[in-house]
Scaffold this motif. Structure first.
Motif, PDB file in Angstrom:
ATOM      1  N   ASP A  92     -24.460   1.413 -37.133  1.00 42.92           N
ATOM      2  CA  ASP A  92     -23.722   1.873 -36.100  1.00 42.92           C
ATOM      3  C   ASP A  92     -23.957   2.994 -35.250  1.00 42.92           C
ATOM      4  O   ASP A  92     -24.798   3.978 -35.362  1.00 42.92           O
ATOM      5  CB  ASP A  92     -22.534   2.419 -37.078  1.00 42.92           C
ATOM      6  N   GLN A  93     -23.747   2.774 -34.010  1.00 42.04           N
ATOM      7  CA  GLN A  93     -24.375   3.780 -32.998  1.00 42.04           C
ATOM      8  C   GLN A  93     -23.264   4.401 -32.196  1.00 42.04           C
ATOM      9  O   GLN A  93     -23.461   5.054 -31.061  1.00 42.04           O
ATOM     10  CB  GLN A  93     -25.093   3.047 -31.695  1.00 42.04           C
TER      11      GLN A  93
ATOM     12  N   ASP B 206     -28.471   6.255 -31.168  1.00 36.72           N
ATOM     13  CA  ASP B 206     -29.075   5.854 -32.189  1.00 36.72           C
ATOM     14  C   ASP B 206     -29.598   6.766 -33.179  1.00 36.72           C
ATOM     15  O   ASP B 206     -30.527   7.592 -32.935  1.00 36.72           O
ATOM     16  CB  ASP B 206     -30.662   5.338 -31.623  1.00 36.72           C
ATOM     17  N   PHE B 207     -28.936   6.827 -34.197  1.00 33.92           N
ATOM     18  CA  PHE B 207     -28.898   7.789 -35.279  1.00 33.92           C
ATOM     19  C   PHE B 207     -30.296   7.938 -35.842  1.00 33.92           C
ATOM     20  O   PHE B 207     -30.472   8.912 -36.745  1.00 33.92           O
ATOM     21  CB  PHE B 207     -27.887   7.826 -36.463  1.00 33.92           C
ATOM     22  N   GLN B 208     -31.227   6.661 -35.939  1.00 27.89           N
ATOM     23  CA  GLN B 208     -32.435   6.412 -36.654  1.00 27.89           C
ATOM     24  C   GLN B 208     -33.441   7.092 -35.413  1.00 27.89           C
ATOM     25  O   GLN B 208     -34.637   7.233 -36.139  1.00 27.89           O
ATOM     26  CB  GLN B 208     -32.462   5.255 -37.297  1.00 27.89           C
ATOM     27  N   ALA B 209     -33.342   6.840 -34.154  1.00 33.54           N
ATOM     28  CA  ALA B 209     -34.602   7.063 -33.387  1.00 33.54           C
ATOM     29  C   ALA B 209     -35.259   8.282 -33.628  1.00 33.54           C
ATOM     30  O   ALA B 209     -36.631   8.056 -33.488  1.00 33.54           O
ATOM     31  CB  ALA B 209     -33.909   6.863 -32.114  1.00 33.54           C
ATOM     32  N   ALA B 210     -34.533   9.280 -33.643  1.00 34.99           N
ATOM     33  CA  ALA B 210     -35.406  10.629 -33.464  1.00 34.99           C
ATOM     34  C   ALA B 210     -36.490  10.588 -34.787  1.00 34.99           C
ATOM     35  O   ALA B 210     -37.795  11.020 -34.611  1.00 34.99           O
ATOM     36  CB  ALA B 210     -34.466  11.877 -33.646  1.00 34.99           C
TER      37      ALA B 210
ATOM     38  N   HIS C 117     -31.885  16.920 -37.376  1.00 40.27           N
ATOM     39  CA  HIS C 117     -30.954  15.921 -37.077  1.00 40.27           C
ATOM     40  C   HIS C 117     -30.111  16.467 -35.846  1.00 40.27           C
ATOM     41  O   HIS C 117     -29.573  15.906 -34.975  1.00 40.27           O
ATOM     42  CB  HIS C 117     -30.078  15.066 -38.178  1.00 40.27           C
ATOM     43  N   LEU C 118     -29.704  17.725 -36.223  1.00 40.36           N
ATOM     44  CA  LEU C 118     -28.694  18.581 -35.169  1.00 40.36           C
ATOM     45  C   LEU C 118     -29.169  18.538 -33.714  1.00 40.36           C
ATOM     46  O   LEU C 118     -28.867  18.191 -32.863  1.00 40.36           O
ATOM     47  CB  LEU C 118     -28.382  19.592 -35.861  1.00 40.36           C
TER      48      LEU C 118
ATOM     49  N   TRP D 127     -20.541  14.679 -34.420  1.00 37.73           N
ATOM     50  CA  TRP D 127     -21.512  14.653 -35.259  1.00 37.73           C
ATOM     51  C   TRP D 127     -22.010  16.121 -35.306  1.00 37.73           C
ATOM     52  O   TRP D 127     -22.373  16.757 -36.394  1.00 37.73           O
ATOM     53  CB  TRP D 127     -22.657  13.660 -35.011  1.00 37.73           C
ATOM     54  N   PRO D 128     -22.431  16.850 -34.054  1.00 38.47           N
ATOM     55  CA  PRO D 128     -23.155  18.031 -33.997  1.00 38.47           C
ATOM     56  C   PRO D 128     -22.172  19.134 -34.477  1.00 38.47           C
ATOM     57  O   PRO D 128     -22.650  20.191 -35.360  1.00 38.47           O
ATOM     58  CB  PRO D 128     -23.400  18.518 -32.655  1.00 38.47           C
TER      59      PRO D 128
END
Length: 222
Positions: A178-179, A152-156, A81-82, A102-103
């Motif tokens: 939430d983006q 987009d937190f889910q895209a990857a 995720h990072l 977030w990172p």
């Protein structure tokens, strides 16, 4: 191929398997150990085979080594995720010195894992769920301190699952749409990092069972 000497339900849990499937795996594994695979129904044998296929291979013998923290599923999940965020952030329009909140959070958590070296088995990874609300609270504070972008937190992870089988879960859960992606300037980022270190470290030291008797000093810089 070497076989496990105890079930690996904790690893399946860390890979994102649900409680019912993990419990079924454990029950079937214990039954097979006692009575043999021939006494299992075909569907149960296939289920066990499926579970063991997604688990990393066991290495034993003279050349075997204990799995490092960096090789643990939970650690690799955070790194995934990072890296996805860092790649997306590189394409964003940001001023010099600005950093995504977030990172920073994930970097702090990874550095704490490097410092404390918890077991990261099922007991630890279950308690690690308490870090989710802490991340959300800190990210909300960051959004009020700096500017925001969209991410987009889910895209990857969705893209990864289209290419290969993965039991990893989304960082913020399946239902979060939430983006908002907070971005902080250098001065604000330093203070935010300090707060993140304090809050995340407090949860790890108080919640992770494998750290209950740790004698390591608290990390003061991340």
């Amino acid at each position: 191929m070497p076989k496990e000497t105890s079930h690996r339900g904790d690893e399946l849990k860390a890979l994102g398997w649900g409680e019912p499937d993990v419990n079924r795996y454990v029950e079937l594994w214990e039954y097979r150990q006692r009575w043999g695979a021939m006494n299992l129904e075909r569907d149960d044998r296939l289920f066990l085979r499926k579970a063991e296929h997604v688990l990393p291979a066991i290495v034993k013998g003279r050349g075997s080594t204990k799995k490092s923290t960096k090789d643990k599923t939970y650690y690799r999940w955070l790194v995934f995720h990072l890296e996805a965020m860092q790649a997306a952030e590189a394409a964003m329009e940001t001023a010099e010195g600005e950093q995504g909140a977030w990172p920073i959070l994930l970097n702090v958590e990874l550095q704490l894992l490097d410092h404390y070296q918890p077991v990261l088995g099922l007991p630890d990874t279950l308690k690690a769920k308490a870090l989710g609300p802490v991340r959300e609270t800190l990210a909300g504070q960051a959004a009020a301190l700096g500017s925001t972008r969209n991410y987009d937190f889910q895209a990857a992870l969705n893209a990864l699952k289209e290419k290969e089988s993965s039991r990893w879960r989304h960082l913020r859960g399946d239902e979060v749409s939430d983006q908002v992606y907070p971005v902080l300037n250098a001065d604000t980022a330093a203070e935010f990092r300090s707060n993140a270190l304090r809050d995340i470290q407090a949860v790890m030291r108080s919640q992770f069972p494998s750290l209950a008797e740790t004698d390591k000093e608290e990390l003061t810089e991340a």
